[in-house]
Structures are given as structure tokens and as C-alpha cells.
Motif scaffolding. Structure first.
Motif, PDB file in Angstrom:
ATOM      1  N   VAL A  33      32.403  41.984  30.787  1.00 36.91           N
ATOM      2  CA  VAL A  33      33.639  42.739  31.285  1.00 36.91           C
ATOM      3  C   VAL A  33      33.387  43.433  32.598  1.00 36.91           C
ATOM      4  CG1 VAL A  33      34.921  44.889  30.883  1.00 36.91           C
ATOM      5  CG2 VAL A  33      34.631  43.398  28.989  1.00 36.91           C
ATOM      6  N   TYR A  36      33.473  40.519  35.101  1.00 35.76           N
ATOM      7  CA  TYR A  36      35.005  40.295  35.304  1.00 35.76           C
ATOM      8  C   TYR A  36      35.646  41.174  36.410  1.00 35.76           C
ATOM      9  CZ  TYR A  36      39.780  39.356  34.183  1.00 35.76           C
ATOM     10  OH  TYR A  36      41.130  39.459  34.225  1.00 35.76           O
ATOM     11  N   GLU A  37      35.338  42.454  35.992  1.00 37.91           N
ATOM     12  CA  GLU A  37      36.078  43.669  36.898  1.00 37.91           C
ATOM     13  C   GLU A  37      35.315  43.625  38.336  1.00 37.91           C
ATOM     14  OE1 GLU A  37      35.623  46.845  34.434  1.00 37.91           O
ATOM     15  OE2 GLU A  37      37.355  46.150  33.345  1.00 37.91           O
ATOM     16  N   LYS A  41      32.606  38.878  43.480  1.00 43.43           N
ATOM     17  CA  LYS A  41      31.783  38.015  42.503  1.00 43.43           C
ATOM     18  C   LYS A  41      30.393  38.002  42.971  1.00 43.43           C
ATOM     19  CE  LYS A  41      34.968  38.087  39.251  1.00 43.43           C
ATOM     20  NZ  LYS A  41      35.742  39.253  39.135  1.00 43.43           N
TER      21      LYS A  41
END
Length: 101
Positions: A33, A36-37, A41
Motif C-alpha cells: 500500500v 502504491y501511494e 515510484k
């Protein structure tokens, strides 16, 4: 056929419970998570997850830097060993010359 499939399913379920009980599922979920957040990236997702989960130790870039430094130190060491041998030979010749006179 189902009898051979069930033991595998049973083992999988047992393993899943083991991972849940040990907090592994939650830890991996939190790491994924967080990844993802991330707005930007990271280049190395595995490294991100490792760091997020608290793994210590150098990352890939640090390892490459250390390898480069190690190679430079080894080269310098070899150079100094060769220089030491040359100086030993010169000293030996000098000492032999002194005794001969």
C-alpha cells in the motif's frame, strides 16, 4: 482426483493461517500500500519494500559504491605489494654491496 487436490489446498490454507498469525500478510500489505501511494515510484520496488519492512543493510547503490571502492583498494594494495618487493630487492642489493666493500 479431488482427494489429491485437497491435501494441497489444506497445506495452502494452513500456510495462509500461519502467515496471517505471524503478521506477515499485514506487513506485506502495508508495504505494498505504501508503495502504491508513493507519488514518485522508486526505480527498485523490491528495495522499497525491503526498506519499508525494516530490513537493514546497504541498498543496491551503496553495494555498487562499496564494490567500486573495494576494487580501487585492491588495485592500490597490489601496487604497494609490487613496490614493496622492488624496494626489498634494492635494499638487498644495497646491503650486499655494503658488505662486499
Amino acid at each position: 482426483m479431488t482427494s489429491t487436490y485437497r491435501p494441497n489446498e489444506s497445506k495452502r490454507e494452513e500456510f495462509r493461517r500461519y502467515l496471517e498469525k505471524g503478521g506477515v500478510v499485514d506487513a506485506v500489505t502495508r508495504a505494498l500500500v505504501a508503495l502504491y501511494e508513493e507519488a514518485e515510484k522508486p526505480n527498485n520496488a523490491t528495495e522499497f519494500v525491503r526498506r519499508f519492512m525494516g530490513a537493514s543493510g546497504p541498498d543496491s547503490a551503496e553495494i555498487e559504491t562499496i564494490k567500486t571502492e573495494l576494487m580501487a583498494v585492491r588495485e592500490k594494495f597490489d601496487e604497494l605489494v609490487r613496490e614493496n618487493e622492488i624496494l626489498k630487492e634494492k635494499l638487498q642489493k644495497y646491503e650486499n654491496g655494503e658488505r662486499g666493500q
